[in-house]
Design a protein around this motif. Structure first.
Motif, PDB file in Angstrom:
ATOM      1  N   GLU A  42       8.640  -6.009   0.600  1.00  0.00           N
ATOM      2  CA  GLU A  42       7.243  -4.949   0.485  1.00  0.00           C
ATOM      3  C   GLU A  42       7.407  -4.643   1.635  1.00  0.00           C
ATOM      4  OE1 GLU A  42       8.259  -7.913  -0.332  1.00  0.00           O
ATOM      5  OE2 GLU A  42       7.226  -8.035  -3.023  1.00  0.00           O
ATOM      6  N   MET A  98      -5.723   5.413  10.823  1.00  0.00           N
ATOM      7  CA  MET A  98      -6.750   5.407   9.765  1.00  0.00           C
ATOM      8  C   MET A  98      -8.253   5.615  10.283  1.00  0.00           C
ATOM      9  SD  MET A  98      -5.966   2.502   7.290  1.00  0.00           S
ATOM     10  CE  MET A  98      -4.253   2.656   8.056  1.00  0.00           C
ATOM     11  N   ARG A 142       4.611   6.649  -8.674  1.00  0.00           N
ATOM     12  CA  ARG A 142       4.255   5.944  -7.460  1.00  0.00           C
ATOM     13  C   ARG A 142       4.458   7.551  -6.016  1.00  0.00           C
ATOM     14  NH1 ARG A 142       6.639   0.973  -4.392  1.00  0.00           N
ATOM     15  NH2 ARG A 142       8.104   2.587  -4.057  1.00  0.00           N
ATOM     16  N   THR A 174       9.306  -1.627   2.161  1.00  0.00           N
ATOM     17  CA  THR A 174       9.111  -0.681   0.923  1.00  0.00           C
ATOM     18  C   THR A 174       7.758  -0.008   1.734  1.00  0.00           C
ATOM     19  OG1 THR A 174       9.854  -2.282  -0.848  1.00  0.00           O
ATOM     20  CG2 THR A 174       8.870  -0.392  -0.947  1.00  0.00           C
ATOM     21  N   GLN A 176       5.406  10.148   5.230  1.00  0.00           N
ATOM     22  CA  GLN A 176       3.580   9.987   4.018  1.00  0.00           C
ATOM     23  C   GLN A 176       4.009  11.467   3.765  1.00  0.00           C
ATOM     24  OE1 GLN A 176       0.496   9.394   6.689  1.00  0.00           O
ATOM     25  NE2 GLN A 176       1.715   7.169   7.666  1.00  0.00           N
ATOM     26  N   ARG A 226       1.840  10.724  -4.598  1.00  0.00           N
ATOM     27  CA  ARG A 226       1.273  11.257  -3.408  1.00  0.00           C
ATOM     28  C   ARG A 226       1.279  12.902  -2.907  1.00  0.00           C
ATOM     29  NH1 ARG A 226       3.086   7.290  -0.068  1.00  0.00           N
ATOM     30  NH2 ARG A 226       4.712   8.991   1.287  1.00  0.00           N
ATOM     31  N   PRO A 276       9.230   9.274  -2.371  1.00  0.00           N
ATOM     32  CA  PRO A 276      10.912   8.611  -2.427  1.00  0.00           C
ATOM     33  C   PRO A 276      10.752   7.958  -3.780  1.00  0.00           C
ATOM     34  CG  PRO A 276       9.596   7.607  -0.686  1.00  0.00           C
ATOM     35  CD  PRO A 276       8.240   8.197  -1.134  1.00  0.00           C
ATOM     36  N   ASN A 317     -10.357   0.394   4.303  1.00  0.00           N
ATOM     37  CA  ASN A 317     -10.189  -0.812   4.002  1.00  0.00           C
ATOM     38  C   ASN A 317      -9.806  -2.243   3.658  1.00  0.00           C
ATOM     39  OD1 ASN A 317      -7.549   1.519   2.597  1.00  0.00           O
ATOM     40  ND2 ASN A 317      -6.688   1.681   4.068  1.00  0.00           N
ATOM     41  N   ILE A 369       6.290  -3.285  -5.894  1.00  0.00           N
ATOM     42  CA  ILE A 369       6.244  -4.260  -4.810  1.00  0.00           C
ATOM     43  C   ILE A 369       5.986  -5.391  -6.387  1.00  0.00           C
ATOM     44  CG2 ILE A 369       4.122  -5.163  -4.152  1.00  0.00           C
ATOM     45  CD1 ILE A 369       4.601  -2.843  -2.285  1.00  0.00           C
ATOM     46  N   ARG A 370       6.565  -6.433  -6.199  1.00  0.00           N
ATOM     47  CA  ARG A 370       5.812  -7.810  -7.479  1.00  0.00           C
ATOM     48  C   ARG A 370       4.810  -8.414  -6.762  1.00  0.00           C
ATOM     49  NH1 ARG A 370       7.953 -12.634  -4.902  1.00  0.00           N
ATOM     50  NH2 ARG A 370       7.643 -12.199  -2.677  1.00  0.00           N
ATOM     51  N   GLY A 371       4.377  -8.827  -8.390  1.00  0.00           N
ATOM     52  CA  GLY A 371       3.271  -9.436  -8.124  1.00  0.00           C
ATOM     53  C   GLY A 371       1.452  -8.661  -8.350  1.00  0.00           C
ATOM     54  N   ARG A 372       1.883  -7.361  -8.373  1.00  0.00           N
ATOM     55  CA  ARG A 372       0.907  -6.273  -9.117  1.00  0.00           C
ATOM     56  C   ARG A 372       1.510  -5.816  -9.922  1.00  0.00           C
ATOM     57  NH1 ARG A 372       1.921  -8.118  -3.524  1.00  0.00           N
ATOM     58  NH2 ARG A 372       0.824  -7.854  -2.101  1.00  0.00           N
ATOM     59  N   LYS A 378      12.056  -0.395  -5.863  1.00  0.00           N
ATOM     60  CA  LYS A 378      11.135  -0.827  -4.674  1.00  0.00           C
ATOM     61  C   LYS A 378       9.590  -0.907  -5.180  1.00  0.00           C
ATOM     62  CE  LYS A 378      14.474   0.086  -0.959  1.00  0.00           C
ATOM     63  NZ  LYS A 378      15.011  -1.001  -0.313  1.00  0.00           N
ATOM     64  N   GLU A 387      -1.946  -0.695  -9.463  1.00  0.00           N
ATOM     65  CA  GLU A 387      -1.502  -1.100  -7.943  1.00  0.00           C
ATOM     66  C   GLU A 387      -0.521  -0.129  -7.490  1.00  0.00           C
ATOM     67  OE1 GLU A 387      -4.416  -5.069  -8.732  1.00  0.00           O
ATOM     68  OE2 GLU A 387      -2.322  -5.343  -8.904  1.00  0.00           O
ATOM     69  N   PHE A 436      13.791   5.277  -4.883  1.00  0.00           N
ATOM     70  CA  PHE A 436      14.705   4.629  -4.816  1.00  0.00           C
ATOM     71  C   PHE A 436      15.038   4.151  -5.390  1.00  0.00           C
ATOM     72  CE2 PHE A 436      11.123   3.656  -1.993  1.00  0.00           C
ATOM     73  CZ  PHE A 436      11.426   4.277  -0.531  1.00  0.00           C
ATOM     74  N   LEU A 484      -1.006   2.060  -3.950  1.00  0.00           N
ATOM     75  CA  LEU A 484      -0.124   0.912  -2.570  1.00  0.00           C
ATOM     76  C   LEU A 484      -0.032   2.081  -2.479  1.00  0.00           C
ATOM     77  CD1 LEU A 484      -0.370  -1.666  -0.894  1.00  0.00           C
ATOM     78  CD2 LEU A 484       1.330  -2.447  -1.958  1.00  0.00           C
ATOM     79  N   ARG A 494      -2.966   4.214  -0.519  1.00  0.00           N
ATOM     80  CA  ARG A 494      -4.007   3.325   0.858  1.00  0.00           C
ATOM     81  C   ARG A 494      -4.136   3.858   1.516  1.00  0.00           C
ATOM     82  NH1 ARG A 494      -7.530   0.018  -2.075  1.00  0.00           N
ATOM     83  NH2 ARG A 494      -7.066  -0.813  -3.683  1.00  0.00           N
ATOM     84  N   PHE A 495      -2.683   4.390   2.440  1.00  0.00           N
ATOM     85  CA  PHE A 495      -2.875   4.476   4.210  1.00  0.00           C
ATOM     86  C   PHE A 495      -2.746   5.936   4.278  1.00  0.00           C
ATOM     87  CE2 PHE A 495       1.311   3.085   2.229  1.00  0.00           C
ATOM     88  CZ  PHE A 495       2.299   3.985   2.587  1.00  0.00           C
ATOM     89  N   PHE A 534      -1.614  -1.608   8.675  1.00  0.00           N
ATOM     90  CA  PHE A 534      -1.859  -1.332   7.754  1.00  0.00           C
ATOM     91  C   PHE A 534      -0.940  -2.581   6.843  1.00  0.00           C
ATOM     92  CE2 PHE A 534      -1.103  -0.259   2.698  1.00  0.00           C
ATOM     93  CZ  PHE A 534      -2.816   0.033   3.073  1.00  0.00           C
ATOM     94  N   LEU A 584       7.381   3.744   2.793  1.00  0.00           N
ATOM     95  CA  LEU A 584       6.454   4.925   2.059  1.00  0.00           C
ATOM     96  C   LEU A 584       5.598   6.209   3.707  1.00  0.00           C
ATOM     97  CD1 LEU A 584       5.495   3.031  -0.927  1.00  0.00           C
ATOM     98  CD2 LEU A 584       6.961   5.104  -0.609  1.00  0.00           C
ATOM     99  N   GLY A 585       6.008   5.129   5.251  1.00  0.00           N
ATOM    100  CA  GLY A 585       5.131   5.403   5.730  1.00  0.00           C
ATOM    101  C   GLY A 585       4.141   4.708   6.186  1.00  0.00           C
ATOM    102  N   VAL A 592       1.306 -14.833  -4.543  1.00  0.00           N
ATOM    103  CA  VAL A 592       2.425 -14.399  -4.597  1.00  0.00           C
ATOM    104  C   VAL A 592       3.959 -16.200  -4.269  1.00  0.00           C
ATOM    105  CG1 VAL A 592       4.316 -13.411  -4.269  1.00  0.00           C
ATOM    106  CG2 VAL A 592       2.295 -11.930  -4.724  1.00  0.00           C
TER     107      VAL A 592
END
Ligand SMILES: Nc1ncnc2c1ncn2[C@@H]1O[C@H](COP(=O)(O)OP(=O)(O)OP(=O)(O)O)[C@@H](O)[C@H]1O
Ligand SMILES: [Mg+2]
Lengths: 226, 293
Positions: free
Chosen positions: B202, B1, A150, B205, A79, A154, A83, B7, A91-94, A89, A98, A85, A102, A105-106, B215, B209-210, B21
């Protein structure tokens, strides 16, 4: 920050990825990892991110041991990383935005902060006008810049970019390295791999590590000109 | 979290994105889940109907006790009370000679004229006893010690056969129901695994990203729930149409069967579908996620 002591990485099929690596990287350093294809550059990054574990020796990243029993701690250091890559990497469809969002988010950030950072990061890589485009519609270079956005949004302790100049011609490769250099904040450690040895002359700052056949050595700039 | 609900909106949106998708495969999944649920509701309906019929038949199980004709009123009342006290007896009442005659007239209908050939009423009075079907043996045993009883017509063969049919229906229904229920669960966890498989890059990935497992998994979990609930909805609609259009016809075609009215099933079946699809969604999703690790 990064401490490798006598680290070796042997893949399950017996291939030696890295041999007896002794290495310290300090906070805020800018490090290039250079070496021919198959020499072990990505292997080293995999160890950094806890994707692989040392077969022998010990490795510490951001104070966290890289070990198979340390799943939680490894998630924690991931976290703190940004990175980029080799294959991005995304994310498709976004959309581009987004994707950047993404990545945060966490991270326990307020929503407003997440969106603010995402917009800002896209701005810095020159892609603000593409924020609503789906990533699969972007060009290769644009996709790469989304991946960079991206990573930097962060506000990571460590930016890791694997082969960011891979598909670029000389001028664009230099531009890419300039971009990454300009994005570096004072305390951020940046680690970039490339097999483009000819680029070294263009780099006027940063430490260079040379990887060959699984061995990692510091390289003086004169040596690189060989 | 720190705040697990922070979320939620994202998870729902993400679940929708995952759905979009793989739109075509998800639509097929919903349809197949819907149809499986539909079959399940049909089985459930069949089961409800047969249970209902069984219940009615069981309630109407009766034996006839013919008693000593010369019995005084007091002794008869006494006998009636004693019979009524036996465990498993719902109701015991005296059917008089006239009433037996009238009943026979009803049964014979047009043919009732033949009864005119008798000078006297050829039927005798008896005690009509409504019993719980499964207590038949016990009741007959008890009755053996009663004096004043001439003869008992126990309909034993009919009752035995009915009981056989009932237990077959019960067991078959349960087996079918379990089989289809488990089948639904497996299919749903497969669908969720499929969804995870389609999104494995995804997911990987996000791991790099951790992102915590929760989540990553929650959108899939919600998608699975969403698929099953929509599937349940489709099954409900199909079933409702069928009951409204088809069941009425059957009902009218088989007037001699003690069929319950179709409307009686609407709430049980809708409740069942809602609870079951949610339950299967949760369990199936959990299985799907567990098996992927
Ligand atoms: N998962 C794996 N299993 C077995 N061998 C592997 C695996 N990953 C990498 N290797 C091998 O380890 C060696 C080092 O690979 P690595 O990917 O680190 O090279 P690299 O320096 O990043 O090369 P490139 O510049 O082409 O990206 C290679 O011989 C490679 O074939
Ligand atoms: Mg590599």
């Amino acid at each position: 920050m990064i401490k490798a002591e006598d680290v070796s990485l042997v893949y399950p099929d017996g291939t030696v990825g890295l041999k007896d690596v002794e290495l310290h990287i300090e906070k805020g350093e800018f490090v290039y990892i250079i070496g021919p294809s198959g020499s072990g550059k990505t292997s080293f990054l995999k160890l950094l991110m806890g994707i692989e574990y040392p077969s022998s020796g010990s490795m510490q990243v951001l104070g966290q041991a890289i070990h198979k029993d340390e799943e939680k701690g490894i998630r924690n250091i991931r976290q703190q990383m940004g990175p980029v890559f080799q294959d991005f990497k995304l994310i498709r469809g976004r959309t581009a935005l987004e994707n950047v969002v993404l990545g945060m988010r966490f991270l326990n950030l307020p929503k407003a902060e997440i969106y603010f950072r995402a917009e800002e990061a896209l701005q810095r890589v020159g892609l603000k006008h593409k924020k609503s485009s789906y990533v699969e519609t972007l060009s290769w270079g644009q996709g790469q810049r989304v991946a960079i956005a991206r990573a930097i949004a962060r506000k990571p302790t460590m930016i890791i970019a694997d082969e960011p100049t891979g598909n670029l011609d000389f001028d664009n490769a230099v531009n890419m390295l300039d971009l990454l250099t300009s994005l570096k904040e004072k305390d951020t450690t940046v680690i970039i791999t490339t097999h483009a040895t000819h680029l070294i002359d263009e780099l006027d700052e940063g430490r260079i590590l040379y990887v060959d056949n699984g061995n990692i050595d510091n390289l003086s700039r004169e040596g690189a000109a060989l | 979290m720190r705040n697990p609900f922070k979320n939620t909106a994202y998870y729902i949106k993400e679940a929708k994105t995952i759905f979009k998708v793989d739109l075509s495969s998800n639509i097929l999944s919903i349809l197949s889940i819907g149809l499986i649920f539909f079959i399940l509701t049909l089985i459930l309906t069949g089961w409800l109907i047969s249970n209902n019929i069984v219940e009615i038949i069981e309630k109407e199980t009766e034996i006839s006790i013919y008693y000593n004709e010369g019995l005084e009123k007091d002794s008869l009342d006494n006998l009636l009370t004693k019979i009524g006290n036996i465990q498993g007896i719902r109701d015991a009442k005296i059917v008089s000679e006239d009433e037996s005659y009238d009943r026979m007239v009803d049964i014979l209908g047009m043919e009732a004229k033949i009864l005119n050939h008798f000078e006297n009423n050829p039927f005798s009075s008896f005690i009509e006893v409504k019993i719980e079907m499964e207590s038949l043996d016990h009741i007959l045993n008890e009755l053996e010690y009663f004096q004043d009883i001439d003869y008992i017509r126990d309909n034993r063969q009919v009752i035995d056969r009915l009981q056989g049919i009932i237990s077959i229906i019960e067991v078959l229904g349960l087996i079918l129901f379990l089989a289809i229920g488990i089948c639904t669960m497996i299919i749903i966890s497969h669908i969720i695994r499929q969804g995870i498989y389609n999104n494995r890059d995804e997911i990987y990935t996000l791991k790099l990203l951790g992102a915590p497992d929760g989540f990553i998994q929650l959108p899939f979990f919600m998608e699975g729930l969403f698929l099953t609930i929509i599937g349940g909805g489709i099954a409900g609609v199909l079933w409702f149409i069928l009951i409204k259009l088809g069941y009425g016809n059957i009902y009218n075609l088989l007037p001699f069967m003690p069929l319950p009215h179709g409307d009686e099933f609407v709430w049980p079946v809708i409740t069942f579908l809602t609870i079951f699809s949610t339950f299967v969604g949760i369990i199936g999703s959990r299985f799907g996620l567990k098996s992927i690790k």
